[in-house]
Every structure is written in C-alpha cells, then in structure tokens.
Design an enzyme around this catalytic site. Structure first.
Site, PDB file in Angstrom:
ATOM      1  N   HIS A 102       0.875  -1.038  -0.154  1.00 33.39           N
ATOM      2  CA  HIS A 102      -0.048   0.017   0.069  1.00 33.39           C
ATOM      3  C   HIS A 102       1.018   1.243  -0.010  1.00 33.39           C
ATOM      4  O   HIS A 102       0.579   2.172  -0.693  1.00 33.39           O
ATOM      5  CB  HIS A 102      -0.884  -0.091   1.231  1.00 33.39           C
ATOM      6  N   ARG A 148     -11.089  -5.698 -12.301  1.00 34.15           N
ATOM      7  CA  ARG A 148     -10.836  -7.048 -11.547  1.00 34.15           C
ATOM      8  C   ARG A 148     -12.391  -7.526 -11.174  1.00 34.15           C
ATOM      9  O   ARG A 148     -12.893  -6.905 -10.074  1.00 34.15           O
ATOM     10  CB  ARG A 148     -10.202  -6.749 -10.359  1.00 34.15           C
ATOM     11  N   ARG A 166     -11.053  -8.670 -16.711  1.00 34.53           N
ATOM     12  CA  ARG A 166     -10.374 -10.129 -16.245  1.00 34.53           C
ATOM     13  C   ARG A 166     -11.285 -10.818 -15.735  1.00 34.53           C
ATOM     14  O   ARG A 166     -12.344 -10.592 -14.542  1.00 34.53           O
ATOM     15  CB  ARG A 166      -9.343  -9.814 -15.236  1.00 34.53           C
ATOM     16  N   GLU A 169       1.414 -14.071 -16.319  1.00 34.03           N
ATOM     17  CA  GLU A 169       1.840 -14.004 -15.135  1.00 34.03           C
ATOM     18  C   GLU A 169       2.537 -15.276 -14.337  1.00 34.03           C
ATOM     19  O   GLU A 169       3.187 -15.358 -13.405  1.00 34.03           O
ATOM     20  CB  GLU A 169       0.801 -13.429 -13.890  1.00 34.03           C
ATOM     21  N   ASN A 206       3.452  -8.205 -11.100  1.00 27.99           N
ATOM     22  CA  ASN A 206       3.588  -8.459  -9.719  1.00 27.99           C
ATOM     23  C   ASN A 206       3.661 -10.054  -9.467  1.00 27.99           C
ATOM     24  O   ASN A 206       4.398 -10.451  -8.745  1.00 27.99           O
ATOM     25  CB  ASN A 206       2.264  -8.334  -8.748  1.00 27.99           C
ATOM     26  N   ASP A 207       2.723 -10.725  -9.962  1.00 24.81           N
ATOM     27  CA  ASP A 207       2.801 -12.408  -9.885  1.00 24.81           C
ATOM     28  C   ASP A 207       3.974 -12.746 -10.629  1.00 24.81           C
ATOM     29  O   ASP A 207       4.598 -13.676 -10.326  1.00 24.81           O
ATOM     30  CB  ASP A 207       1.468 -12.997 -10.388  1.00 24.81           C
ATOM     31  N   ARG A 228       5.500 -11.942  -2.767  1.00 27.65           N
ATOM     32  CA  ARG A 228       5.469 -10.589  -2.787  1.00 27.65           C
ATOM     33  C   ARG A 228       5.350  -9.755  -1.491  1.00 27.65           C
ATOM     34  O   ARG A 228       5.262  -8.777  -1.346  1.00 27.65           O
ATOM     35  CB  ARG A 228       4.811 -10.147  -4.003  1.00 27.65           C
ATOM     36  N   CYS A 269      -0.225  -4.861 -16.761  1.00 26.92           N
ATOM     37  CA  CYS A 269      -1.346  -4.151 -15.692  1.00 26.92           C
ATOM     38  C   CYS A 269      -0.691  -4.308 -14.234  1.00 26.92           C
ATOM     39  O   CYS A 269      -1.654  -4.152 -13.424  1.00 26.92           O
ATOM     40  CB  CYS A 269      -2.282  -4.812 -16.138  1.00 26.92           C
TER      41      CYS A 269
END
Length: 542
Positions: A182, A278, A314, A403, A426-427, A437, A474
């Site tokens: 965050h 999402r 998605r 990913e 990220n993944d 992560r 993304c």
C-alpha cells in the site's frame, strides 16, 4: 541505508516518525467481571469506527473508500463476537482478547495469499486502534504534521495514509513493505519519492533529517535537521491526455479498476480506458455465486463511464489465494501454486460461462468496447480453450494474462491462440524469483526493475511485435513513470495502473521518442541488478 525504490524522485526534510503499535497486551490479570469486561469491546469498536467515518466525510475518492472500509472492518460482528467470547470463555482482558481475535483473522488472510493476504495489514491496523481505544491511549499512526516532512515508519496501513496532505509529506521511507505494498501504491499516487524494505531503518537512535532517493532506493539519515526540499511533480500537469511518445508512437495509458468509484476516478484522471477490471471484487462478499442478471448489472456500472472506450475485463481470479465460499475448494498446502484463476474454470466451466454471459450483456448495456482476459494461464492450450469459450459467448476479443513464467517463455504460441496479452508483473516477478511478494525481506527480488523480469517482458514484447498483437502491462510496474518508457521500449503497447498515476506516466512517455526508450530498455537489460538497471535507463535518456 538501502531499500527498494518504489516511487521515483529525490526529496529531503525533517523526519516525522509514525508511531509504533502499542506493546502486545498481557494475557492477565483475569477480569473480576468477565461479562462487564466483554461489554467494553463493542463501544470501543463503535468509537474507532465513528472517528474513521468522520475522517472519511472530509475527503473523497479513494481516500473516502479506504477510510470507510477500515471503519466497517472495526465494526465487523465476527471480530467483535470472537473477542467477546475470549473474554467470557477464557477470562482474558478485553485488550488481549481483541489482540488474539484480530490475529486469528489476519493469520487466515495471510495463509490465503494474494489479494486476501494484503488485507492482513488492515486487520492489524484495526486491532491496534481498538486496543488503544480500550486503554484510553493515542492510536498508532501518522502524527499531525505542522511542516513539510519525510515520513519514516515500519509500514503504513491504508487508514494511516488515506487523507495525507501531499503538500506536507515530502517522501516516505519504511522498514517493511514491497513494490506492491500500500505504501508503494500511495507514494506513486501522490507523486512523492518512496523507498520501502529498508532493513534496520528504525533500529537505534532517532534522526532529525532524511534524504530519500526513490530512484536509487537509498535513505540518508542525518543527526542534524535537513532543509525541506520537495521532488519535482510538474510532469503531472503537462500531459495532453494522449498516450504516445514524443514522436507519436502510441502507448495507451489506461487504468486498473474494481468498482464504479474506481472507474469514475480513472475517467477523472484522464485514463484512455481500462486495462484491468478486476471482477472478483463483485464476488468477495458473496456467500453464493451471483446470478447472471446481478453480475451483468454490477459489471455495467463499472463499464458505463467508459462508453465508447476500451475496457479489458479479467474473469474471476479466484481459488486458493482468493477463497470464495460458494466454490468450496478446500484447503491447499501452497495456495500460490494451487487451483486459482482460469484453473478454477477447468473444473467448473459453467461458472466461467455464466460470467461471460454477464460480461457480454454488460457490454451491450454500457456501450464500452469490451475485451476479456483470463488470469493464471500457463500454456497455449489453456489460452486456446479460454478463447473458444469467450467467442462462443459472443465477445469479440479474447486475451490472457502473462503472470506464469511458462506463458512468458511460450509467448508466441500463446499469442497465436488469442488476440492480446497483458503482463501481470506482480505475480510474474513472484514466480520468477520464487519470492512471496508479501514478504518484506524479499522485496528486492520483487523489484520490477529486476533485469531477469525485464528480459521476460522483452521476450513477450518481441512476440507481440512479430504477430502484430497488443502486449499490455497491468501490474504495479506500469505505475512507475521512469519504468513506463522502458516498458514501451521493450515492446509494450499499453500501460494500466492505479488511476492517480495516469497523468505522471502519460507525461513521462511524452518526454522522449520511442527510439530513446528502446535505447534505455537495451541499457537496462544489459545490467545485473535493479539499481544498475534504473541508473542505466536514466543515463540513456539523459
């Protein structure tokens, strides 16, 4: 001190240290009247929630939503009931009961992994606020700032930062956190430098001043005061709203959204569309699978602000890392490597088909130009299976997320089966480096500037260029203005990010021609670590 730079720029100023949580409450002495002791918990929760709602009333947008969500979490009947039972059943003091009940919820979220694990920090924040209220103490969090300062903290919870004044916060430095935390997202949204995962940042003495370099990932702590110098934020106002490099090479600048409020925020920020909607946010609170009309209406509410513009939806990214009760998937020993994303649909294709029907209806209702992509695709065969179901539902464009490293390594074959791909950095980073992560100690491995990750992105970019098919990003990497141009140089054709980052990324893309970004990308690929990659790219553009 070194950490992971997650928001570019360099700033300095006096240090304002975010207060630490109160010490862990003792399990005794037992209350003389457990019933009366338990009765203290609900009023404390109401008081905490009231203060958060009051703060929410003074702000709007994402800040309002974050504060209201935290307030609702403080009033969660399950949390309050569990704490009350620990008091009456085990004769624990109210503070200890709240501590244990909240920790149980946080542990369950962490074991689920992914998005749910990221909410564990929020539960701990609520826990600490409740305990402070029960003790009559000042709650932990950001102090009231009277002058422009550098915030130094162990980590920041959403409610700590939701209503921060960007004119008073010069930079952020935290001991924990990572590139997708965050704190990182907030810093990029505010356009201020930030470094996370600075090991030992809070050890020892208190410092008077600090210099934070978000490009190099360095924090220089000083015993003496340091003049307040803010990073340049002018690029945010210089973007003309067209996603392109200085010589007109198109790179769409779009947004990640999960709700109607997100969508409106993205429109207000100037996003050219949505690169990641999402849909699982519509499911997380549902005990039963929402029926097609319910899904259709929920999706249309998100799509409607983007009538006439592109939106990539998605499909449900659920499973072990986002457990949904109606799927009844049981417990897996390693959720991150389990049945999640499109893998859920292999066993339950009817769930996917109902969602695709709802998405097709929402497209007709909203007027948005919808494309659909699947998460967690590993092979070309899986991509082809998904694309067939998408087209059977009457939707025109099918894509998949890259990913899983296998999908990146087979990018050409995957792109043969679909119309586009979008890289979830990220993944992908998590799987490439075998590094959770959410683990602050491994944050450097999840740095999106890691050359190994950039090389995989380059491979996907080349496949897209050869086949003439779009390649998006993304993940949070797309929100870094310095990295956005490098990604374009690697062959990425669209960047999707938190809405607040849209103007800065658009302006950064417009600052150089595509050939300059290609040279910067080549320079970054030739390095051996993320700090060197950042510096090489910056030198190439300079």
């Amino acid at each position: 001190m070194s950490g992971v730079g997650v928001s570019s720029g360099r700033a300095s100023g006096p240090v304002a240290r975010v207060s630490e949580p109160l010490p862990e409450p003792a399990p005794g002495p037992a209350p003389a009247d457990p019933t009366a002791e338990a009765a203290r918990i609900r009023p404390a929760a109401d008081a905490v929630a009231d203060r958060l709602f009051q703060r929410a009333a003074r702000v709007g947008g994402d800040a309002k939503a974050i504060l209201e969500t935290t307030a609702a979490m403080a009033m969660d009947p399950a949390l309050i009931s569990q704490a009350e039972q620990l008091v009456t059943g085990r004769s624990l003091p109210a503070t200890r009961a709240v501590h244990e009940a909240a920790n149980g919820f946080a542990d369950a979220l962490r074991s689920a992994g992914g998005y749910m694990a990221e909410r564990a920090r929020d539960v701990q924040d609520v826990r600490d606020r409740l305990i402070a209220e029960l003790l009559g103490s000042t709650p932990p969090g950001v102090p009231e700032l009277t002058e422009p300062s550098v915030l130094v903290a162990r980590d920041l919870a959403p409610a700590d930062t939701a209503d921060l004044d960007p004119d008073l916060v010069l930079a952020l430095a935290t001991e924990e956190g990572g590139p997708t935390s965050h704190t990182a997202i907030l810093a990029r949204a505010l356009g201020i430098p930030a470094v996370v995962a600075v090991r030992g940042l809070l050890a020892g003495e208190t410092f008077a001043g600090a210099i934070v370099d978000g490009d190099l990932g360095e924090v220089d702590l000083r015993d003496e005061p340091v003049p307040a110098v803010a990073a340049e934020r002018g690029v945010r106002a210089d973007w003309n709203g067209v996603g392109a490099t200085a010589d007109g090479h198109e790179v769409k600048v779009v947004a990640n959204v999960g709700s109607p409020a997100d969508a409106q925020t993205a429109v207000d920020a100037g996003a050219q569309g949505v690169g990641l909607f999402r849909t699982e946010f519509s499911y997380l609170a549902a005990d039963d699978e929402p029926d097609v009309p319910t899904q259709r209406a929920a999706y249309a509410d998100v799509l409607r602000p983007f009538a006439g513009r592109p939106v990539v939806v998605r499909t449900l990214d659920a499973g072990a890392d986002k457990p949904l009760s109606f799927l009844d998937m049981g417990v897996e020993p390693n959720p991150a490597l389990g049945v999640r994303g499109v893998r859920v649909a292999f066993d339950r294709p009817e769930v996917l088909d109902r969602q695709l029907e709802a998405i097709a209806g929402a497209e007709a209702d909203s007027g948005a130009e919808v494309s659909v992509m699947a998460p967690m695709v590993a092979t070309a065969a899986e991509a082809a299976w998904f694309a067939e179901r998408v087209r059977a539902a009457g939707l025109r464009r099918a894509g998949v997320m890259i990913e899983v490293p296998a999908a990146a390594l087979s990018a050409r074959e995957v792109l043969d089966a679909v119309d586009f791909v979008s890289i979830g950095t990220n993944d992908l980073a998590q799987y490439v480096f075998a590094a959770d992560r959410m683990a602050g100690a491994l944050a450097t491995l999840n740095d999106p500037w890691q050359p190994a990750l950039l090389r995989l992105i380059a491979q996907v970019g080349r496949a897209g260029a050869e086949l003439g098919k779009p390649v998006g990003v993304c993940g949070e990497a797309a929100a870094d203005p310095a990295l956005g141009g490098v990604l374009a140089g690697l062959g990425v054709t669209s960047l999707s990010m938190v809405p607040a980052a849209v103007p800065a990324v658009g302006a950064a893309l417009a600052a150089h021609p595509i050939d300059a970004f290609r040279r910067a990308a080549e320079a970054a690929l030739a390095t051996a670590d993320p700090a060197a990659a950042r510096e090489a790219a910056r030198a190439a553009l300079a």
